[in-house]
Design a protein around this motif. Sequence first.
Motif, short mmCIF file in Angstrom:
data_model
loop_
_atom_site.label_atom_id
_atom_site.label_comp_id
_atom_site.label_asym_id
_atom_site.label_seq_id
_atom_site.Cartn_x
_atom_site.Cartn_y
_atom_site.Cartn_z
N LEU A 185 0.82 -1.21 0.00
CA LEU A 185 0.00 0.00 0.00
C LEU A 185 0.86 1.26 0.00
N ILE A 186 2.00 1.21 0.67
CA ILE A 186 2.89 2.38 0.70
C ILE A 186 3.43 2.64 -0.71
N TYR A 187 3.88 1.60 -1.39
CA TYR A 187 4.39 1.80 -2.75
C TYR A 187 3.27 2.20 -3.71
N ARG A 188 2.07 1.73 -3.46
CA ARG A 188 0.94 2.15 -4.28
C ARG A 188 0.66 3.63 -4.08
N ALA A 189 0.68 4.07 -2.83
CA ALA A 189 0.47 5.50 -2.54
C ALA A 189 1.55 6.35 -3.16
N LEU A 190 2.78 5.85 -3.15
CA LEU A 190 3.89 6.57 -3.76
C LEU A 190 3.69 6.68 -5.27
N ALA A 191 3.26 5.60 -5.90
CA ALA A 191 3.03 5.59 -7.35
C ALA A 191 1.91 6.54 -7.75
N GLU A 192 0.90 6.68 -6.87
CA GLU A 192 -0.24 7.55 -7.16
C GLU A 192 -0.01 8.98 -6.70
N TRP B 207 15.68 -1.42 -8.23
CA TRP B 207 15.11 -1.79 -9.51
C TRP B 207 14.61 -0.55 -10.26
N GLU B 208 14.01 0.38 -9.51
CA GLU B 208 13.49 1.59 -10.14
C GLU B 208 14.61 2.41 -10.75
N MET B 209 15.71 2.59 -10.03
CA MET B 209 16.83 3.36 -10.54
C MET B 209 17.44 2.70 -11.76
N GLU B 210 17.55 1.37 -11.72
CA GLU B 210 18.10 0.64 -12.86
C GLU B 210 17.21 0.82 -14.10
N ALA B 211 15.89 0.78 -13.88
CA ALA B 211 14.96 0.96 -14.99
C ALA B 211 15.07 2.36 -15.58
N LEU B 212 15.21 3.38 -14.70
CA LEU B 212 15.34 4.75 -15.18
C LEU B 212 16.62 4.94 -15.99
N GLN B 213 17.70 4.30 -15.52
CA GLN B 213 18.96 4.39 -16.25
C GLN B 213 18.84 3.73 -17.61
N GLN B 214 18.19 2.58 -17.66
CA GLN B 214 18.00 1.90 -18.94
C GLN B 214 17.12 2.73 -19.87
N LEU C 239 0.27 10.14 -3.78
CA LEU C 239 -0.50 10.48 -2.59
C LEU C 239 0.42 10.83 -1.42
N ILE C 240 1.66 10.38 -1.48
CA ILE C 240 2.66 10.69 -0.47
C ILE C 240 4.00 10.93 -1.15
N SER C 241 4.88 11.66 -0.46
CA SER C 241 6.21 11.92 -0.98
C SER C 241 7.13 10.73 -0.69
N ARG C 242 8.31 10.74 -1.29
CA ARG C 242 9.27 9.68 -1.04
C ARG C 242 9.71 9.68 0.43
N SER C 243 9.92 10.85 0.98
CA SER C 243 10.35 10.92 2.38
C SER C 243 9.24 10.41 3.31
N ARG C 244 7.99 10.74 2.99
CA ARG C 244 6.89 10.25 3.81
C ARG C 244 6.73 8.74 3.66
N ALA C 245 6.93 8.25 2.44
CA ALA C 245 6.85 6.80 2.21
C ALA C 245 7.89 6.07 3.04
N GLN C 246 9.09 6.63 3.09
CA GLN C 246 10.16 5.99 3.86
C GLN C 246 9.85 6.01 5.35
N GLU C 247 9.25 7.11 5.81
CA GLU C 247 8.89 7.20 7.23
C GLU C 247 7.79 6.20 7.57
N LEU C 248 6.80 6.06 6.70
CA LEU C 248 5.73 5.10 6.94
C LEU C 248 6.25 3.67 6.89
N LEU C 249 7.19 3.43 5.99
CA LEU C 249 7.76 2.10 5.84
C LEU C 249 8.64 1.73 7.02
N GLY C 250 9.30 2.72 7.58
CA GLY C 250 10.19 2.47 8.71
C GLY C 250 11.54 1.92 8.31
#
Length: 350
Positions: free
Chosen positions: A307-314, A334-341, A316-327
């Motif tokens: 749900l946290i990654y879903r909220a990030l994709a939509e 994988w995301e960075m590798e895909a962006l580089q490719q 609904l939350i920032s990366r910093s907030r996602a990390q705080e919620l995730l703990g």
Amino acid sequence: MTIGGRIKQARKAGNFSLRKLADEIGVSAMAISKYERDQDVPSSGVLLRLSQALQVKVDFFFRPSTVSVQLQAYRKHAVLGVKEQEAIQMRIQDWVERYLEVESLFPEEQHAANLPLRKVTSLDEIETAALELRDRWSLGYDAIENLVQLLEDRGIKVGIISGFEHFDACTFKADGDPVIVTKGELSGDRQRFNLGHELGHLVLDVQGDLKPEQAANRFVGAFLVPAATARFELGANRTDLNINELHMLKHKYGLSMQAWIYRAKDLSIITENTAARLFQQFRVNDWHRQEPGKPYPSETPMRMERLIYRALAEDLISRSRAQELLGKPLQLAWEMEALQQNDLAIRSGN
């Protein structure tokens, strides 16, 4: 919850004494005590040092309390101290608050567990209760491949907590929702036993001469391996059980070898004497602590993180907030590798 309450929660979750925390941030223990009792307000500098020492974001101290936790069952060793229990409860409180916050972003994902509560007065009634729950959840008699995923799919929040040697598991309600938390440093079969045991506390109304812990233990075996399944695998009557046979069944059903011996004894597939002899064999070889052969893999709760990654994709939350919620740090490799490719592909296209 006030800033003082949050400071106390984080201190207890980190298993800090007043003196230890005071020494860490360079103030007196009396100052910390005043902060926690809301008799004084820490400066921004002190809050920053508190966040660093307690390993929380500064925003944590200003987070409103959104959940009421009601403990129902608690499995622990006798040596688990009061301070450790408080640390566990405070850490769980923080996790549940974060869970409910991210869940609130997706109201359509909030499904009531709607668990039955069955009155039981005998061991036979526990067997029946386990079968009724399997039928209610359309499980048939087959092995449950992933118990954590099953519980999450049925509306039960599942958490893992590490760092407390003498803690096993607990069950409670958070704003009415059933929650099970189990120890992290366990093999998969022991983890599944804890989860099944706590599930028993949620669905059994134990009455008469039955003891709640005894009832929950019986429920685990009956739920993971119904009587008909156990007799299908072992036969109706046995004079002995082979260690290799038990190891294979452990990996098929996610129930420990020793729990299989108990299951066979409870169903009168083997005698009390045969069970005692097998348990003695386990003790002599120190298998009662760590069973022989390849361990059963542990299972990981995924719903909150998904749900946290879903909220990030939509957005609904920032990366910093996602990390705080995730703990913990976001899994962005994988995301960075895909962006580089993708960047390389765009350059090649030009």
